[in-house]
Motif scaffolding. Structure first.
Motif, PDB file in Angstrom:
ATOM      1  N   ASN A  68      69.232  59.153   3.977  1.00  0.00           N
ATOM      2  CA  ASN A  68      69.600  58.070   4.889  1.00  0.00           C
ATOM      3  C   ASN A  68      69.475  58.512   6.345  1.00  0.00           C
ATOM      4  O   ASN A  68      70.406  59.091   6.914  1.00  0.00           O
ATOM      5  CB  ASN A  68      71.031  57.607   4.581  1.00  0.00           C
ATOM      6  N   ALA A  69      68.331  58.248   6.959  1.00  0.00           N
ATOM      7  CA  ALA A  69      68.102  58.653   8.346  1.00  0.00           C
ATOM      8  C   ALA A  69      69.028  57.912   9.308  1.00  0.00           C
ATOM      9  O   ALA A  69      69.411  58.448  10.354  1.00  0.00           O
ATOM     10  CB  ALA A  69      66.645  58.413   8.735  1.00  0.00           C
ATOM     11  N   GLN A  70      69.413  56.674   8.951  1.00  0.00           N
ATOM     12  CA  GLN A  70      70.310  55.923   9.830  1.00  0.00           C
ATOM     13  C   GLN A  70      71.677  56.597   9.919  1.00  0.00           C
ATOM     14  O   GLN A  70      72.331  56.561  10.967  1.00  0.00           O
ATOM     15  CB  GLN A  70      70.470  54.488   9.316  1.00  0.00           C
TER      16      GLN A  70
ATOM     17  N   ARG B  31      71.447  59.093  12.580  1.00  0.00           N
ATOM     18  CA  ARG B  31      71.489  58.452  13.898  1.00  0.00           C
ATOM     19  C   ARG B  31      72.903  58.044  14.256  1.00  0.00           C
ATOM     20  O   ARG B  31      73.324  58.158  15.411  1.00  0.00           O
ATOM     21  CB  ARG B  31      70.554  57.237  13.909  1.00  0.00           C
ATOM     22  N   ASP B  32      73.659  57.580  13.270  1.00  0.00           N
ATOM     23  CA  ASP B  32      75.032  57.145  13.518  1.00  0.00           C
ATOM     24  C   ASP B  32      75.912  58.289  13.993  1.00  0.00           C
ATOM     25  O   ASP B  32      76.892  58.076  14.706  1.00  0.00           O
ATOM     26  CB  ASP B  32      75.634  56.525  12.257  1.00  0.00           C
TER      27      ASP B  32
ATOM     28  N   PRO C  53      69.358  61.674  16.408  1.00  0.00           N
ATOM     29  CA  PRO C  53      68.257  60.724  16.258  1.00  0.00           C
ATOM     30  C   PRO C  53      67.125  61.296  15.420  1.00  0.00           C
ATOM     31  O   PRO C  53      66.688  62.426  15.621  1.00  0.00           O
ATOM     32  CB  PRO C  53      67.804  60.473  17.701  1.00  0.00           C
TER      33      PRO C  53
END
Length: 446
Positions: free
Chosen positions: A359-361, A364-365, A369
């Motif tokens: 989960n790349a998001q 980022r969270d 990034p």
């Protein structure tokens, strides 16, 4: 023969009697919040129902060892008020370099630590350990330099295991770089020829790591109001050293299971013996060091399933961000800056793939990034590393080339150690910082 669970519990309770300055106010009958017997709220929650539950005896041992420090090294660390941490470090280094007999007026606690480390377990085959070290030189020389930062993040994905690193100042980029390089140094130096023998560099590094962890325990448990024992239990308990010490053979065991194999090959057995003995030198109880593929899987899963799942951004997220932002090379030359930038992008993918379920998001969270350029760099570099590993592996299996290839790996490891810099393996209470208040935070869990 492994100690009974009653004997394990007696050893844990003994800490209170042996080291009242550290453990006198610890109630060992209280199970800390960090421990859970419910896999659905543990760091293994995502895998609930996907593997058989570990044997009850292993679960019970993991629960018990959640409250075990390192009695022998802790006793030496507890001499800090008398000697100061610098002198303790100096005496331990001299004892490892020259033998404990060479240390003038060596305190009995130092003698006990060195003597304990010199004892060879009954099951130990040092020829296999040497072979395992030889086999581990290839990944440590070629693969690890590109992935050590990403692998280092494993400790930070859960607030219960991350707090000691936050307290000891690793939230700063400079300190994060030092800890990553020290970790790389330890696992790299142990693969050198003769490193795990008494007077060897790996033996010395293991002794220094034990002292460092014990110094953290001493400083935290001695009365500092920055550690809630009812929540976190004992700082850096023995079970928290299992992932770093056994991850390579754990992954090997899982691969074997997928292939339907239940017996190690000769080379695999050597790798296992090497990792187990390295863990022994680090002070891990031998009954946590399984010697079969299923046993290794079970004990590692029992440990993961015992830790309550919680991600606190103020601690975990800050540690991840500091580690990702750290500049690891020893200088700011153009070549070093380019390598750091490329390696950092690979580390992002290690984080996403290994600790965030792809989960790349989620990355980022938490302020890391991840974008197309990171994937492009990883897709360019990782196949080259794989190819280089394959070529070395071929040379190491080819008569006439094996000795030359191994010499090149040893030389490369020495260059890497120089790049990682001198590893102090120390901790100074003067640099400790109170942890941020724990609050509910959105983000990944682990």
């Amino acid at each position: 023969m492994h100690p009974t669970l009653d004997q394990v519990n007696q050893r844990i309770a003994y800490q209170k009697t042996a080291l009242p300055l550290m453990y006198g106010d610890v109630d060992f009958s209280v199970t800390p919040e960090r421990y859970t017997g419910d896999i659905s709220v543990s760091s293994m929650a995502a895998y609930a129902g996907k593997f058989p539950p570990p044997p009850a005896d292993m679960v019970a041992r993991v629960r018990a060892y959640t409250m075990l420090g390192d009695v022998t090294a802790d006793a030496y660390a507890a001499l800090m008020p008398k000697y100061g941490f610098k002198r303790l470090v100096g005496m331990l280094q001299e004892a490892c370099d020259k033998g404990v007999e060479a240390v003038p007026d060596a305190p009995p606690q130092l003698v006990a630590l060195i003597r304990e480390m010199e004892v060879k377990p009954a099951w130990l085959n040092m020829d296999l350990v040497r072979k395992g070290g030889e086999l581990n030189r290839l990944p440590m020389a070629i693969f690890a330099p590109w992935t050590i930062r990403g692998a280092f993040l494993a400790t930070f994905m859960n607030k219960y295991t991350a707090l000691p690193m936050a307290l000891t100042g690793t939230l700063s980029n400079a300190t994060a770089a030092k800890r990553v390089n020290e970790t790389a140094t330890f696992f790299t130096v142990t693969t050198l020829p003769g490193a795990l023998e008494p007077r060897g560099e790996g033996f010395k590094a293991a002794a220094m790591v034990r002292l460092m962890h014990s110094m953290v325990r001493f400083n935290v448990l001695r009365g500092m109001n920055i550690w809630d024992k009812s929540v976190y239990g004992i700082p850096i308990p023995q079970v928290d050293q299992m992932p770093a010490g056994l991850i390579d053979v754990f992954l090997l065991a899982y691969k074997m299971k997928e292939e339907g194999r239940t017996e190690f090959t000769a080379d695999e057995r050597a790798r296992v013996e090497f990792s187990r003995y390295r863990c022994v030198l680090l002070g891990l109880p031998e009954d946590l060091l399984m010697d079969t593929p299923q046993g290794i899987i079970d004990i590692m899963n029992a440990r993961s399933a015992s830790i309550r799942q919680d991600f606190d951004d103020a601690t975990c997220g800050a540690l991840v961000r500091a580690t990702m932002a750290a500049f690891l090379p020893p200088d700011r030359s153009l070549a070093s800056r380019i390598r750091n930038a490329l390696e950092g992008r690979v580390a992002k993918l290690v984080l996403v793939k290994n600790f965030l379920g792809g989960n790349a998001q989620a990355a980022r969270d938490m302020g890391v990034p991840v974008g197309p350029l990171d994937y492009a760099v990883a897709l360019a570099i990782l196949p080259l590393i794989t190819l280089k590993m394959a070529l070395y592996d071929l040379a190491l299996k080819t008569p006439g080339l094996k000795a030359m290839a191994d010499r090149r790996l040893v030389a490369k490891i020495h260059r890497l150690l120089k790049r990682y810099g001198h590893a102090d393996f120390t901790t100074d209470a003067g640099s400790y910082r109170p942890a941020a208040p724990v609050a509910a935070a959105a983000g990944p869990t682990g």
